[in-house]
Scaffold this motif. Structure first.
Motif, PDB file in Angstrom:
ATOM      1  N   ASP A   1      -0.164 -71.415 -35.052  1.00 26.41           N
ATOM      2  CA  ASP A   1       0.439 -71.299 -33.726  1.00 26.41           C
ATOM      3  C   ASP A   1       0.910 -72.674 -33.264  1.00 26.41           C
ATOM      4  O   ASP A   1       0.134 -73.637 -33.232  1.00 26.41           O
ATOM      5  N   ILE A   2       2.197 -72.790 -32.886  1.00 31.79           N
ATOM      6  CA  ILE A   2       2.716 -74.084 -32.429  1.00 31.79           C
ATOM      7  C   ILE A   2       3.115 -74.064 -30.957  1.00 31.79           C
ATOM      8  O   ILE A   2       3.516 -75.105 -30.405  1.00 31.79           O
ATOM      9  N   GLY A   3       3.018 -72.912 -30.293  1.00 31.04           N
ATOM     10  CA  GLY A   3       3.311 -72.863 -28.868  1.00 31.04           C
ATOM     11  C   GLY A   3       4.237 -71.726 -28.488  1.00 31.04           C
ATOM     12  O   GLY A   3       4.570 -70.866 -29.302  1.00 31.04           O
ATOM     13  N   LYS A   4       4.649 -71.740 -27.238  1.00 28.40           N
ATOM     14  CA  LYS A   4       5.489 -70.668 -26.687  1.00 28.40           C
ATOM     15  C   LYS A   4       6.873 -71.211 -26.372  1.00 28.40           C
ATOM     16  O   LYS A   4       7.017 -72.295 -25.801  1.00 28.40           O
TER      17      LYS A   4
ATOM     18  N   LYS B   1      15.112 -63.205 -38.921  1.00 26.72           N
ATOM     19  CA  LYS B   1      15.851 -64.248 -39.652  1.00 26.72           C
ATOM     20  C   LYS B   1      15.626 -65.624 -39.034  1.00 26.72           C
ATOM     21  O   LYS B   1      16.559 -66.443 -38.935  1.00 26.72           O
ATOM     22  N   GLU B   2      14.378 -65.900 -38.637  1.00 26.81           N
ATOM     23  CA  GLU B   2      14.038 -67.206 -38.110  1.00 26.81           C
ATOM     24  C   GLU B   2      14.027 -68.228 -39.245  1.00 26.81           C
ATOM     25  O   GLU B   2      13.589 -67.939 -40.352  1.00 26.81           O
ATOM     26  N   LYS B   3      14.489 -69.444 -38.952  1.00 32.05           N
ATOM     27  CA  LYS B   3      14.477 -70.494 -39.964  1.00 32.05           C
ATOM     28  C   LYS B   3      14.441 -71.863 -39.313  1.00 32.05           C
ATOM     29  O   LYS B   3      15.236 -72.155 -38.421  1.00 32.05           O
ATOM     30  N   ALA B   4      13.492 -72.709 -39.751  1.00 28.82           N
ATOM     31  CA  ALA B   4      13.466 -74.117 -39.377  1.00 28.82           C
ATOM     32  C   ALA B   4      13.969 -74.907 -40.578  1.00 28.82           C
ATOM     33  O   ALA B   4      13.578 -74.641 -41.719  1.00 28.82           O
ATOM     34  N   ASN B   5      14.838 -75.867 -40.321  1.00 30.46           N
ATOM     35  CA  ASN B   5      15.454 -76.616 -41.422  1.00 30.46           C
ATOM     36  C   ASN B   5      14.534 -77.727 -41.931  1.00 30.46           C
ATOM     37  O   ASN B   5      14.888 -78.918 -41.943  1.00 30.46           O
ATOM     38  N   VAL B   6      13.334 -77.319 -42.337  1.00 28.91           N
ATOM     39  CA  VAL B   6      12.348 -78.209 -42.936  1.00 28.91           C
ATOM     40  C   VAL B   6      11.864 -77.539 -44.215  1.00 28.91           C
ATOM     41  O   VAL B   6      11.409 -76.381 -44.183  1.00 28.91           O
ATOM     42  N   VAL B   7      11.987 -78.237 -45.325  1.00 34.12           N
ATOM     43  CA  VAL B   7      11.640 -77.660 -46.620  1.00 34.12           C
ATOM     44  C   VAL B   7      10.168 -77.232 -46.633  1.00 34.12           C
ATOM     45  O   VAL B   7       9.285 -77.969 -46.178  1.00 34.12           O
ATOM     46  N   GLY B   8       9.914 -76.032 -47.148  1.00 34.47           N
ATOM     47  CA  GLY B   8       8.543 -75.558 -47.325  1.00 34.47           C
ATOM     48  C   GLY B   8       7.895 -75.003 -46.081  1.00 34.47           C
ATOM     49  O   GLY B   8       6.671 -74.862 -46.040  1.00 34.47           O
ATOM     50  N   THR B   9       8.683 -74.672 -45.052  1.00 30.57           N
ATOM     51  CA  THR B   9       8.108 -74.121 -43.826  1.00 30.57           C
ATOM     52  C   THR B   9       8.591 -72.698 -43.618  1.00 30.57           C
ATOM     53  O   THR B   9       9.688 -72.323 -44.029  1.00 30.57           O
ATOM     54  N   GLU B  10       7.755 -71.910 -42.954  1.00 28.40           N
ATOM     55  CA  GLU B  10       8.103 -70.542 -42.586  1.00 28.40           C
ATOM     56  C   GLU B  10       7.876 -70.373 -41.097  1.00 28.40           C
ATOM     57  O   GLU B  10       6.746 -70.479 -40.616  1.00 28.40           O
ATOM     58  N   LEU B  11       8.965 -70.133 -40.370  1.00 29.79           N
ATOM     59  CA  LEU B  11       8.908 -69.971 -38.915  1.00 29.79           C
ATOM     60  C   LEU B  11       8.881 -68.499 -38.562  1.00 29.79           C
ATOM     61  O   LEU B  11       9.618 -67.699 -39.129  1.00 29.79           O
ATOM     62  N   LYS B  12       8.040 -68.142 -37.584  1.00 34.50           N
ATOM     63  CA  LYS B  12       7.957 -66.766 -37.099  1.00 34.50           C
ATOM     64  C   LYS B  12       7.934 -66.770 -35.580  1.00 34.50           C
ATOM     65  O   LYS B  12       7.165 -67.503 -34.954  1.00 34.50           O
ATOM     66  N   LEU B  13       8.807 -65.938 -34.965  1.00 40.34           N
ATOM     67  CA  LEU B  13       8.842 -65.752 -33.516  1.00 40.34           C
ATOM     68  C   LEU B  13       8.434 -64.325 -33.200  1.00 40.34           C
ATOM     69  O   LEU B  13       9.021 -63.373 -33.725  1.00 40.34           O
TER      70      LEU B  13
ATOM     71  N   ALA C   1       5.484 -68.827 -31.072  1.00 39.51           N
ATOM     72  CA  ALA C   1       6.013 -69.323 -32.340  1.00 39.51           C
ATOM     73  C   ALA C   1       4.888 -69.768 -33.257  1.00 39.51           C
ATOM     74  O   ALA C   1       3.911 -70.390 -32.812  1.00 39.51           O
ATOM     75  N   THR C   2       5.026 -69.439 -34.541  1.00 38.78           N
ATOM     76  CA  THR C   2       4.086 -69.920 -35.556  1.00 38.78           C
ATOM     77  C   THR C   2       4.888 -70.562 -36.687  1.00 38.78           C
ATOM     78  O   THR C   2       5.993 -70.127 -37.019  1.00 38.78           O
ATOM     79  N   LEU C   3       4.309 -71.625 -37.267  1.00 41.72           N
ATOM     80  CA  LEU C   3       4.919 -72.317 -38.390  1.00 41.72           C
ATOM     81  C   LEU C   3       3.906 -72.349 -39.522  1.00 41.72           C
ATOM     82  O   LEU C   3       2.804 -72.887 -39.360  1.00 41.72           O
TER      83      LEU C   3
END
Length: 211
Positions: free
Chosen positions: A192-195, A139-151, A186-188
């Motif tokens: 890949d956006i980092g650790k 249930k990861e979520k970034a509060n930016v429209v049109g994005t999908e966050l994965k941890l 983390a991926t957006l």
């Protein structure tokens, strides 16, 4: 260094002998609550060429653990909990922020040594342990429209130290602290956006019943 100290304490305890007050074959169940307190600096991620510092907040949830004594005073413990919830904030050099949230489950398996029959005040029973933590994020979520966050899920070493205070023959009050090595990639939107380094101390209290 904190984790190394816990591991050293556990290794030292496992080589000691006592008058064995907790016999092999004993079961204990502990029900209580724990607070997950992430480390202060949770790393950096890069989004669209901009670097963001990560800050993850803490959370408290009910927990339960079961321990089976495979030898006198030596037990194998499994810790479980209902999902912990964490809000996080990403902040760039201009103080622009991206917020979000995630949930995780951190089952932890530990080998533990319980110090018994040392004639300590109030008949308290200290213990130490070392083991492995597996953390599942969902249930990861970034509060930016049109994005999908994965941890990604995390596997790391865990240390445990605590104190049981008996108030009946088979019942105790427990206070304890754990260190968990939790790092997640983390991926957006698939990039890949980092650790993110959470690596929290986990503080708890529980009621313990021995069988």
């Amino acid at each position: 260094m904190k984790l190394q100290s816990l591991v050293l304490a556990a290794a030292t305890a496992l080589t000691m002998t006592t008058a064995f007050a907790v016999p092999a074959g004993t079961w204990t169940v502990a029900a209580g609550a724990h607070y997950v307190d992430p480390k202060n600096d949770n790393g950096d991620v890069t989004i669209g060429g901009t670097s963001y510092a990560v800050d993850v907040d803490g959370d408290v949830r009910p927990t339960i653990s079961g321990e089976y004594f495979i030898a006198n005073n030596v037990g194998v413990e499994l810790l479980a909990a209902i999902p912990f919830h964490h809000d996080f904030t990403l902040t760039d050099a201009l103080n622009n922020e991206i917020t979000g949230r995630t949930q995780h489950l951190p089952p932890t398996l530990s080998l533990q040594y319980h110090f018994d029959d040392y004639n300590l005040p109030m008949n308290v029973k200290p213990f130490v342990g070392v083991g492995v933590n597996y953390t599942m994020f969902f249930k990861e979520k970034a509060n930016v429209v049109g994005t999908e966050l994965k941890l990604d899920d995390s596997v790391g070493v865990a240390g445990h130290i605590g104190l049981d205070i008996p108030f009946a023959a088979t019942e105790s009050f427990r206070i304890d602290a754990r260190y968990m090595d939790i790092k997640t990639d983390a991926t957006l939107n698939g990039t890949d956006i980092g650790k993110i380094d959470i690596s929290p101390w986990v503080y708890g209290v529980a009621f313990v019943k021995q069988f």
